[in-house]
Design a protein around this motif. Structure first.
Motif, short mmCIF file in Angstrom:
data_model
loop_
_atom_site.label_atom_id
_atom_site.label_comp_id
_atom_site.label_asym_id
_atom_site.label_seq_id
_atom_site.Cartn_x
_atom_site.Cartn_y
_atom_site.Cartn_z
N LYS A 294 24.40 65.89 82.18
CA LYS A 294 23.82 64.65 81.67
C LYS A 294 23.54 63.66 82.81
N GLU A 295 24.52 63.51 83.71
CA GLU A 295 24.38 62.53 84.78
C GLU A 295 23.21 62.90 85.70
N ALA A 296 23.09 64.20 85.97
CA ALA A 296 22.00 64.65 86.85
C ALA A 296 20.65 64.48 86.15
N PHE A 297 20.61 64.74 84.85
CA PHE A 297 19.36 64.58 84.12
C PHE A 297 18.95 63.11 84.08
N GLN A 298 19.94 62.23 83.89
CA GLN A 298 19.62 60.79 83.84
C GLN A 298 19.11 60.28 85.19
N ALA A 299 19.48 60.97 86.25
CA ALA A 299 19.09 60.51 87.58
C ALA A 299 17.70 60.99 88.00
N VAL A 300 17.13 61.91 87.23
CA VAL A 300 15.85 62.48 87.66
C VAL A 300 14.68 61.78 86.96
N HIS A 301 13.65 61.53 87.72
CA HIS A 301 12.39 61.03 87.15
C HIS A 301 11.39 62.17 87.16
N PHE A 302 10.49 62.13 86.20
CA PHE A 302 9.42 63.12 86.17
C PHE A 302 8.10 62.40 86.41
N ALA A 303 7.24 63.00 87.19
CA ALA A 303 5.92 62.41 87.44
C ALA A 303 4.87 63.50 87.46
#
Ligand SMILES: [Zn+2]
Length: 330
Positions: A294-303
């Motif tokens: 969860k923490e890693a997913f919350q830290a990633v942005h998608f562009a």
């Protein structure tokens, strides 16, 4: 353009279908570009001659002599070693085996040349001039007929021991899945690429599943492609929508793996299949969120990738420039 003559690079994006060559400056501005068909059935000698011809055309268009270039950068599909400039093998260039692409180009054009994997080149292009500008740790993934990737760690493309890093399309997603072009089974690109989507649609159609997809393919099951399926889905076709959602699911499984392994700040998504947009990416992001930490997913942005067809030439040129900088600095 006279003041830029000290920082001009020739970028080449070699693909199985097309060769794109461009004269680029260090600010990522394209002074001239030339696209031609890849004479892929002719073998590597014929293809390299076509690159040379295209290079001469694009230089002429820009009014620049080869001697005015700093270097040449070539982005090539398949496995290549950026240290030696040898292209080991490529699913898009049949018959190519251990071709010393860099040395042949250097000999023909009389200019220092660098070779890099095409997806790595595109990642560098997005890093320097596109969607990943300013990011330090990011992953570029392109969803097209296959799936390619580039990994940038602390601002540098990560190429691995022999240049084979970033082959994200060949991580196993389904260990009992379809046979892949690489010889393995159930690779990410066998379940989440445009080719995989079209193949699954054809299979369902042949099974007799009710769908309007064929109406968008001139009634010919062999003409069913990802854009055709997207057209049908936009008109509410149930099978088309299900197939795109299923592909999105597998896109998300692979993204979750990348997020857990690399903890990137950014994932840049490109390639023709990604043009489907939300219908594909919403289920993908949902699954990625469920499966990654969860923490890693919350830290990633998608562009979304920003450079389109120019990402490869810009990235190949950037790579050459970076390598020349390194050489001069040494
Ligand atoms: Zn594979």
């Amino acid at each position: 353009m006279g003041e830029n003559t000290d920082d001009l690079i020739l970028g080449v994006d070699l693909r199985g279908s097309k060769i794109l060559a461009a004269v680029v400056n260090s600010r990522g501005e394209i002074l001239s570009s030339n696209e031609s068909a890849t004479p892929v059935t002719g073998g590597h000698g014929v293809v390299i001659q076509a690159i040379v011809d295209s290079s001469h055309r694009v230089l002429k268009q820009a009014g620049i002599a080869i001697s005015e270039l700093i270097a040449i950068g070539v982005g090539a599909p398949g496995l290549s070693n950026p240290e030696t400039g040898i292209l080991f093998t490529s699913p898009n260039l049949p018959g190519w085996r251990n071709v010393p692409l860099r040395d042949i180009m250097q000999e023909r054009l009389g200019k220092k040349t660098f070779v890099i994997n095409d997806a790595n080149a595109a990642a560098l292009g997005e890093f320097c001039f596109g969607a990943a500008h300013g990011a330090r740790n990011f992953i570029y993934v392109t969803f097209s007929t296959g799936i390619g990737g580039g990994i940038v760690i602390e601002g540098k493309i990560y190429t691995g021991a022999i240049g084979a890093a970033g082959e994200v399309g060949h991580m196993t997603i389904d260990d009992e899945g379809p046979i892949c072009n690489c010889g393995s089974r159930g690779c990410w690109e066998t379940v989440a690429s445009g080719t995989a989507l079209a193949k699954e649609a054809r299979r369902k159609i042949k099974e007799g599943v009710r769908t309007s997809i064929l109406e968008y393919a001139e009634g010919d099951v062999e003409k069913v492609t990802a854009p055709v399926i997207h057209s049908a889905a936009k008109q509410g076709d149930r099978l088309a929508k299900e197939l795109i959602a299923r592909t999105g699911y597998y896109v998300g499984v692979g993204l979750a793996n990348l997020i857990n392994i690399f903890n990137p700040e950014l994932i840049v998504i490109g390639g023709g299949l990604s043009n489907i947009g939300d219908m594909l990416l919403e289920p993908a992001f949902k699954v990625a969120g469920e499966r990654a930490y969860k923490e890693a997913f919350q830290a990633v942005h998608f562009a979304s990738a920003e450079l389109g067809r120019n990402s490869g030439v810009l990235g190949a040129a950037t790579y050459a420039l970076q390598e020349m900088g390194k050489l001069i600095g040494e």
